[in-house]
Design a protein around this motif. Structure first.
Motif, short mmCIF file in Angstrom:
data_model
loop_
_atom_site.label_atom_id
_atom_site.label_comp_id
_atom_site.label_asym_id
_atom_site.label_seq_id
_atom_site.Cartn_x
_atom_site.Cartn_y
_atom_site.Cartn_z
N ARG A 1 -52.09 37.60 21.47
CA ARG A 1 -52.99 37.87 22.59
C ARG A 1 -54.36 38.27 22.06
NH1 ARG A 1 -48.95 41.55 25.36
NH2 ARG A 1 -47.98 40.38 27.06
N PHE A 2 -54.33 39.08 20.99
CA PHE A 2 -55.54 39.60 20.39
C PHE A 2 -55.46 39.45 18.88
CE2 PHE A 2 -54.34 42.26 24.05
CZ PHE A 2 -55.42 42.03 24.89
N VAL A 3 -56.61 39.19 18.27
CA VAL A 3 -56.72 39.21 16.82
C VAL A 3 -57.91 40.10 16.48
CG1 VAL A 3 -57.12 37.89 14.71
CG2 VAL A 3 -55.79 36.87 16.59
N LEU A 4 -57.64 41.18 15.77
CA LEU A 4 -58.69 42.06 15.28
C LEU A 4 -58.74 41.89 13.77
CD1 LEU A 4 -60.77 44.34 15.91
CD2 LEU A 4 -58.92 45.97 15.38
N GLN A 5 -59.88 41.41 13.26
CA GLN A 5 -59.95 41.09 11.83
C GLN A 5 -61.36 41.23 11.31
OE1 GLN A 5 -58.90 36.86 11.47
NE2 GLN A 5 -61.03 36.35 11.72
N ASP A 6 -61.46 41.35 9.98
CA ASP A 6 -62.75 41.20 9.34
C ASP A 6 -62.90 39.75 8.88
OD1 ASP A 6 -61.29 40.92 6.97
OD2 ASP A 6 -61.89 42.85 6.15
N ASP A 7 -63.98 39.45 8.18
CA ASP A 7 -64.25 38.05 7.84
C ASP A 7 -63.28 37.49 6.80
OD1 ASP A 7 -65.82 39.85 6.00
OD2 ASP A 7 -66.26 37.95 5.03
N SER A 8 -62.43 38.34 6.20
CA SER A 8 -61.45 37.86 5.23
C SER A 8 -60.19 37.34 5.89
CB SER A 8 -61.08 38.98 4.24
OG SER A 8 -60.22 39.93 4.85
N GLY A 9 -60.11 37.39 7.21
CA GLY A 9 -58.93 36.93 7.92
C GLY A 9 -58.96 35.43 8.16
N ILE A 10 -58.83 35.01 9.40
CA ILE A 10 -58.84 33.59 9.74
C ILE A 10 -60.28 33.13 9.89
CG2 ILE A 10 -58.16 31.88 11.47
CD1 ILE A 10 -55.77 33.65 12.13
N PRO A 64 -50.25 41.03 8.66
CA PRO A 64 -49.93 40.30 7.43
C PRO A 64 -50.89 40.70 6.31
CG PRO A 64 -51.18 38.90 8.93
CD PRO A 64 -50.91 40.19 9.67
N PHE A 65 -50.43 40.54 5.07
CA PHE A 65 -51.22 40.87 3.88
C PHE A 65 -51.59 42.36 3.86
CE2 PHE A 65 -52.43 36.68 5.61
CZ PHE A 65 -51.80 35.87 4.67
N SER A 66 -50.72 43.18 4.38
CA SER A 66 -51.03 44.59 4.59
C SER A 66 -50.66 45.47 3.43
CB SER A 66 -50.27 45.09 5.83
OG SER A 66 -48.87 45.04 5.59
N GLY A 67 -49.63 45.08 2.62
CA GLY A 67 -49.05 46.07 1.74
C GLY A 67 -48.49 47.20 2.58
N GLY A 99 -42.28 38.32 20.68
CA GLY A 99 -43.12 38.14 21.86
C GLY A 99 -44.59 38.11 21.50
N PRO A 100 -45.47 38.26 22.48
CA PRO A 100 -46.90 38.22 22.22
C PRO A 100 -47.32 39.31 21.23
CG PRO A 100 -46.47 38.04 24.56
CD PRO A 100 -45.18 38.41 23.92
N LEU A 101 -48.24 38.96 20.35
CA LEU A 101 -48.64 39.85 19.27
C LEU A 101 -50.08 40.32 19.45
CD1 LEU A 101 -47.49 37.60 16.27
CD2 LEU A 101 -46.15 39.44 17.33
N THR A 102 -50.35 41.47 18.86
CA THR A 102 -51.71 41.81 18.48
C THR A 102 -51.74 41.75 16.96
OG1 THR A 102 -52.21 43.20 20.39
CG2 THR A 102 -53.44 43.64 18.36
N THR A 103 -52.56 40.88 16.42
CA THR A 103 -52.61 40.70 14.97
C THR A 103 -53.83 41.44 14.41
OG1 THR A 103 -51.51 38.56 15.07
CG2 THR A 103 -52.80 39.03 13.09
N TYR A 104 -53.58 42.17 13.34
CA TYR A 104 -54.63 42.94 12.67
C TYR A 104 -54.71 42.45 11.23
CZ TYR A 104 -56.94 47.17 10.74
OH TYR A 104 -57.78 48.04 10.11
N VAL A 105 -55.91 42.09 10.79
CA VAL A 105 -56.08 41.57 9.44
C VAL A 105 -57.37 42.15 8.85
CG1 VAL A 105 -56.19 39.53 7.95
CG2 VAL A 105 -55.07 39.38 10.19
#
Length: 399
Positions: free
Chosen positions: A317-326, A126-129, A287-293
């Motif tokens: 299942r996994f969330v890979l993000q920087d501090d601007s995510g959740i 999300p918020f990817s452009g 189904g199950p997601l890997t979310t990248y933010v």
């Protein structure tokens, strides 16, 4: 492509790759394009006109500054001095990008994300452009990528756009910040992706596909019904409550078939209410997601982005993000295991109010020490200033 910049002030000059910006202006200085602040709203755009170039892969290669097929109708255009210079500049810039970022990301991800990659058939970004570039670099083995942004969907550039002398400047301007700092400038997105030459996210998705050694096999314009059903673009009457999108079919260099979906949608709660959360309903079917933010303007820190935040926390299942995510406060510690990478000090001045004391505490944990992050990413884009967090769910996602 300029790389000489003012030290820590530069992040004030470049805004986000994300598709949802707050509906207020902020002081921005950016030499490549005039300052434009994107709203949280999405304009209703008529379906794109049919493309007038037969081979979309050749269009992708042309935009990327790469050779087209010998028999392509675009072949004569690649002998022009303008394209030749554009291709030479592109090769130089991409070579530098790959040596300073791609190689480091791939080496790091092979070590740190190996098991994650093996269990990430669907990547939600999300918020990817149009940032298929970072998504496929992090998760090259995934089969489905769902990107969401405020940028219009756009169309496959036809011959009239490809011969327009303004095209090459528009491409270079749009790519400047993502190749320099890993995220798009809001200014470039607002201006260049509403031009005749680059009318939305699709041209850059095609370019990134070509530059990451993917073959474009099909492009299909789609939209989501109010129930979140994926439909051909002409199956429903044009409505402000429908979510426009595009499906891009790819084949990786090793032969793997992939699907990239881009939807032009506003993810704040009020807009989701108007569309009956069609985009979220669609994502729930995957189904199950890997979310990248990353570089997401801290939108999911805010109470009025609760629906997309809750979907990610429930279905990932996994969330890979920087501090601007959740924000950390929204993760239930009993449900998630965390690994922190890089360095966390504070957000850039523009986003100073989103500092997280609990994230500082996590990075100062002497038992679970943060691991190295050998590349820059996000708003604090310099190496040794950036952060990523991998959150792994300890129980089954809610589906």
């Amino acid at each position: 492509m300029p790389f000489s910049l003012h030290q820590w002030l530069l992040p004030l000059a470049v805004l986000v790759i994300c598709g949802c910006s707050e509906n207020k202006s902020a002081p921005v200085t950016q030499p490549a394009a005039p300052a434009v602040t994107q709203p949280d709203t999405v304009a209703v755009v008529a379906p794109p006109a049919p493309q007038d170039t037969a081979d979309v892969q050749d269009v992708a290669a042309f935009l990327a500054g790469l050779p087209v097929k010998q028999a392509s109708e675009l072949r004569p255009l690649t002998s022009s001095p303008a394209w030749t210079k554009f291709a030479a500049d592109a090769e130089q810039n991409w070579s530098k990008y790959h040596s300073t970022r791609t190689t480091k990301i791939e080496d790091w991800a092979r070590q740190e994300l190996d098991s994650v990659r093996q269990n990430s058939p669907v990547v939600f970004y999300p918020f990817s452009g149009p940032d298929f570039l970072n998504a496929t670099t992090m998760f090259p083995g995934s089969s489905t990528y769902v990107l969401v942004g405020l940028e219009p969907v756009g169309s496959v550039p036809g011959r009239a756009s490809l011969v327009n002398p303004k095209l090459f400047h528009a491409v270079k301007t749009s790519l400047w910040s993502v190749l320099s700092f890993s995220f798009f400038s809001t200014n470039s997105m607002a201006v260049d992706l509403k031009s005749m030459e680059l009318d939305g996210a699709l041209p850059l998705i095609l370019l990134f596909a070509a530059r990451t050694q993917h073959q474009v096999t099909d492009v299909r314009y789609v939209q989501l019904s109010l129930k979140g059903e994926l439909q051909p673009v002409d199956s429903l009457a044009n409505s402000p409550k429908l979510i426009p999108g595009v499906e891009v079919k790819l084949r990786a260099a090793a032969g793997q078939e992939k699907s990239v979906y881009y939807f032009s949608a506003d993810l704040n709660d009020w807009k989701l209410g108007q569309s009956k959360a069609a985009i979220l309903n669609y994502v729930r079917t995957l189904g199950p997601l890997t979310t990248y933010v990353k570089s997401a303007t801290y939108l999911m820190h805010k109470p009025y982005f609760s629906q997309v935040r809750n979907l990610i926390l429930e279905q990932s299942r996994f969330v890979l993000q920087d501090d601007s995510g959740i924000a950390m406060k929204y993760f239930n510690p009993s449900d998630w295991r965390f690994i922190h990478y890089g360095t966390y000090r504070k957000p850039i001045p523009m986003f100073a109010k989103h500092y997280q004391a609990d994230l500082t505490a996590a990075y100062q944990d002497s038992v679970h020490r943060a691991r190295p992050l050998p590349f820059g990413t996000g708003y604090n884009w310099r190496v040794n200033d950036s952060n990523l967090m991998l959150a792994t769910r300890q129980n089954k996602p809610v589906l």
